[in-house]
Scaffold this motif. Sequence first.
Motif, PDB file in Angstrom:
ATOM      1  N   PHE A 103      -4.511   4.403  -0.958  1.00 39.32           N
ATOM      2  CA  PHE A 103      -3.511   3.371  -0.684  1.00 39.32           C
ATOM      3  C   PHE A 103      -2.831   3.634   0.658  1.00 39.32           C
ATOM      4  CE2 PHE A 103      -3.992   1.851  -4.910  1.00 39.32           C
ATOM      5  CZ  PHE A 103      -3.297   0.659  -5.013  1.00 39.32           C
ATOM      6  N   ILE A 104      -2.469   4.883   0.911  1.00 42.79           N
ATOM      7  CA  ILE A 104      -1.776   5.226   2.154  1.00 42.79           C
ATOM      8  C   ILE A 104      -2.705   5.043   3.359  1.00 42.79           C
ATOM      9  CG2 ILE A 104      -0.696   7.130   3.432  1.00 42.79           C
ATOM     10  CD1 ILE A 104       0.360   8.130   0.728  1.00 42.79           C
ATOM     11  N   VAL A 105      -3.985   5.381   3.175  1.00 43.68           N
ATOM     12  CA  VAL A 105      -4.964   5.157   4.236  1.00 43.68           C
ATOM     13  C   VAL A 105      -5.058   3.662   4.565  1.00 43.68           C
ATOM     14  CG1 VAL A 105      -7.427   5.207   4.793  1.00 43.68           C
ATOM     15  CG2 VAL A 105      -6.332   7.222   3.799  1.00 43.68           C
ATOM     16  N   PHE A 106      -5.109   2.832   3.528  1.00 48.56           N
ATOM     17  CA  PHE A 106      -5.184   1.389   3.753  1.00 48.56           C
ATOM     18  C   PHE A 106      -3.907   0.867   4.401  1.00 48.56           C
ATOM     19  CE2 PHE A 106      -8.947   1.317   1.121  1.00 48.56           C
ATOM     20  CZ  PHE A 106      -9.638   0.209   1.595  1.00 48.56           C
ATOM     21  N   TYR A 107      -2.772   1.484   4.085  1.00 50.65           N
ATOM     22  CA  TYR A 107      -1.522   1.097   4.752  1.00 50.65           C
ATOM     23  C   TYR A 107      -1.651   1.302   6.261  1.00 50.65           C
ATOM     24  CZ  TYR A 107       3.020   1.890   6.901  1.00 50.65           C
ATOM     25  OH  TYR A 107       4.080   1.873   7.771  1.00 50.65           O
ATOM     26  N   ALA A 108      -2.125   2.481   6.655  1.00 50.36           N
ATOM     27  CA  ALA A 108      -2.245   2.786   8.080  1.00 50.36           C
ATOM     28  C   ALA A 108      -3.254   1.867   8.761  1.00 50.36           C
ATOM     29  CB  ALA A 108      -2.661   4.250   8.260  1.00 50.36           C
ATOM     30  N   LEU A 109      -4.400   1.635   8.118  1.00 45.29           N
ATOM     31  CA  LEU A 109      -5.431   0.799   8.729  1.00 45.29           C
ATOM     32  C   LEU A 109      -4.985  -0.663   8.812  1.00 45.29           C
ATOM     33  CD1 LEU A 109      -8.642   2.276   7.031  1.00 45.29           C
ATOM     34  CD2 LEU A 109      -7.681   2.809   9.278  1.00 45.29           C
ATOM     35  N   PHE A 124       0.798  -1.225   0.000  1.00 39.84           N
ATOM     36  CA  PHE A 124       0.000   0.000   0.000  1.00 39.84           C
ATOM     37  C   PHE A 124       0.836   1.284   0.000  1.00 39.84           C
ATOM     38  CE2 PHE A 124      -3.045  -2.953   2.229  1.00 39.84           C
ATOM     39  CZ  PHE A 124      -3.928  -3.048   1.175  1.00 39.84           C
ATOM     40  N   LEU A 125       1.791   1.393   0.932  1.00 34.79           N
ATOM     41  CA  LEU A 125       2.464   2.674   1.146  1.00 34.79           C
ATOM     42  C   LEU A 125       3.285   3.115  -0.063  1.00 34.79           C
ATOM     43  CD1 LEU A 125       3.082   5.016   3.035  1.00 34.79           C
ATOM     44  CD2 LEU A 125       4.997   3.690   3.950  1.00 34.79           C
ATOM     45  N   ILE A 126       4.179   2.273  -0.546  1.00 33.32           N
ATOM     46  CA  ILE A 126       5.050   2.663  -1.661  1.00 33.32           C
ATOM     47  C   ILE A 126       4.252   2.919  -2.941  1.00 33.32           C
ATOM     48  CG2 ILE A 126       6.912   1.841  -3.169  1.00 33.32           C
ATOM     49  CD1 ILE A 126       8.194   0.583  -0.708  1.00 33.32           C
ATOM     50  N   PRO A 127       3.304   2.022  -3.346  1.00 38.65           N
ATOM     51  CA  PRO A 127       2.481   2.357  -4.527  1.00 38.65           C
ATOM     52  C   PRO A 127       1.694   3.654  -4.328  1.00 38.65           C
ATOM     53  CG  PRO A 127       2.263   0.036  -3.996  1.00 38.65           C
ATOM     54  CD  PRO A 127       3.016   0.664  -2.856  1.00 38.65           C
ATOM     55  N   GLY A 128       1.203   3.904  -3.105  1.00 42.15           N
ATOM     56  CA  GLY A 128       0.447   5.121  -2.836  1.00 42.15           C
ATOM     57  C   GLY A 128       1.295   6.367  -3.010  1.00 42.15           C
ATOM     58  N   ILE A 129       2.513   6.327  -2.486  1.00 42.49           N
ATOM     59  CA  ILE A 129       3.411   7.478  -2.624  1.00 42.49           C
ATOM     60  C   ILE A 129       3.745   7.726  -4.095  1.00 42.49           C
ATOM     61  CG2 ILE A 129       5.750   8.311  -2.133  1.00 42.49           C
ATOM     62  CD1 ILE A 129       5.530   6.908   0.584  1.00 42.49           C
TER      63      ILE A 129
END
Length: 387
Positions: free
Chosen positions: A282-288, A234-239
Amino acid sequence: MSEKIELSIVMPCLNEAETLEICIRKAQNFLKQNQVHGEIIIADNGSTDGSQKIANSHNAKIISISEKGYGSALRGGIESASGKYIIMADADDSYDFESLQPFLSALRSGSDFVIGNRFKGGIDKNAMPFLHKYLGNPVLSFLGRLFFKIKIGDFHCGLRGFSKEAYLKMNLKTTGMEFASEMIVKAKLNNLSIIEVPTKLHKDGRSRPPHLNTWRDGWRHLRFLLLYSPTWLFLIPGIILMVIGFSVSTLLIIEPLTIEYIMLDIHTLLYTSSMILIGFQFIVFYALTKIYAVENGLLPKSSRYHKLFKYINLELGLLVGGLLLIFGLLLSFYGFSIWKDSHFGNLNPSHTFRIIIPAVFTILFGMQIIFFSLFFSILGLKNNQDD
């Protein structure tokens, strides 16, 4: 007082009558020749070919596991083990149970987790399918090293050793073939010491096909690695999406872009703006995902986890989201004034949409940040109470 058991050799078993006897005998020879006080545990997963009778006739300890699956069988066998150390391997005669000394020596020297490397130890002809040897194992091992920074060359070697204490720290959950990946990942996440030793892989002695399904079980391993690495999922694709979307959108707001004979204008701006919103999701899903995994014991807590709540809080989210919302409303009023000046007639889309698209985008983005910060603050209540 009877001597304490030092080593438990655990073999998962599902209809292994053809090879079970030779595996038990080799394991017994190892214990006898090296003067190791140990036990042999057959974790039977519902065999119907007389495997239990074979194990019983050779004085092996039989543990019946009703829940189906490779992971279920091994967990049941390991949890019933009495040894300080445990070595596990399949009962198909593909691994030599008389050659366990490097594993036991490493465990005695203080290593928490020892795994074999078949690519260093040698693979007999036809012992490993072509796709497993040149695609599945190399790719999944590479992803495991990349995602979790584990210096292991063979993630799926079935011959492994670990201390009972280390096993309890890993807190393993999976029931299928992905159990092999979970064991390594959990060992790393719990800061256990991991080493590998060269291991020879022989062609198994069964006449029937193996239980392993190449594509189904390969996907289960890949899925597990991705789900346990929300940073890469999630995090890297989101960024990446947000950076590309923001950069191109900024250029398109200024003026259309021409690349050779291709012109990018407001239609492209719609897509690049959407990329920013999708990247944020994507970043939101990373955190959750991170919160869910930690709070349910799937991932250990780290200092980075506490920083997540320290730097992402309700006040900051309301401030940033509110500013974006206000900016979007101001742009909307500006666009409305342009329309009013034209007496609510036709407008130049290429000019107007360079105002309206950013206006709509910032309103949506601001509301998403506000809603996320509210929900995130609720999840953070327990974390704050623990501090």
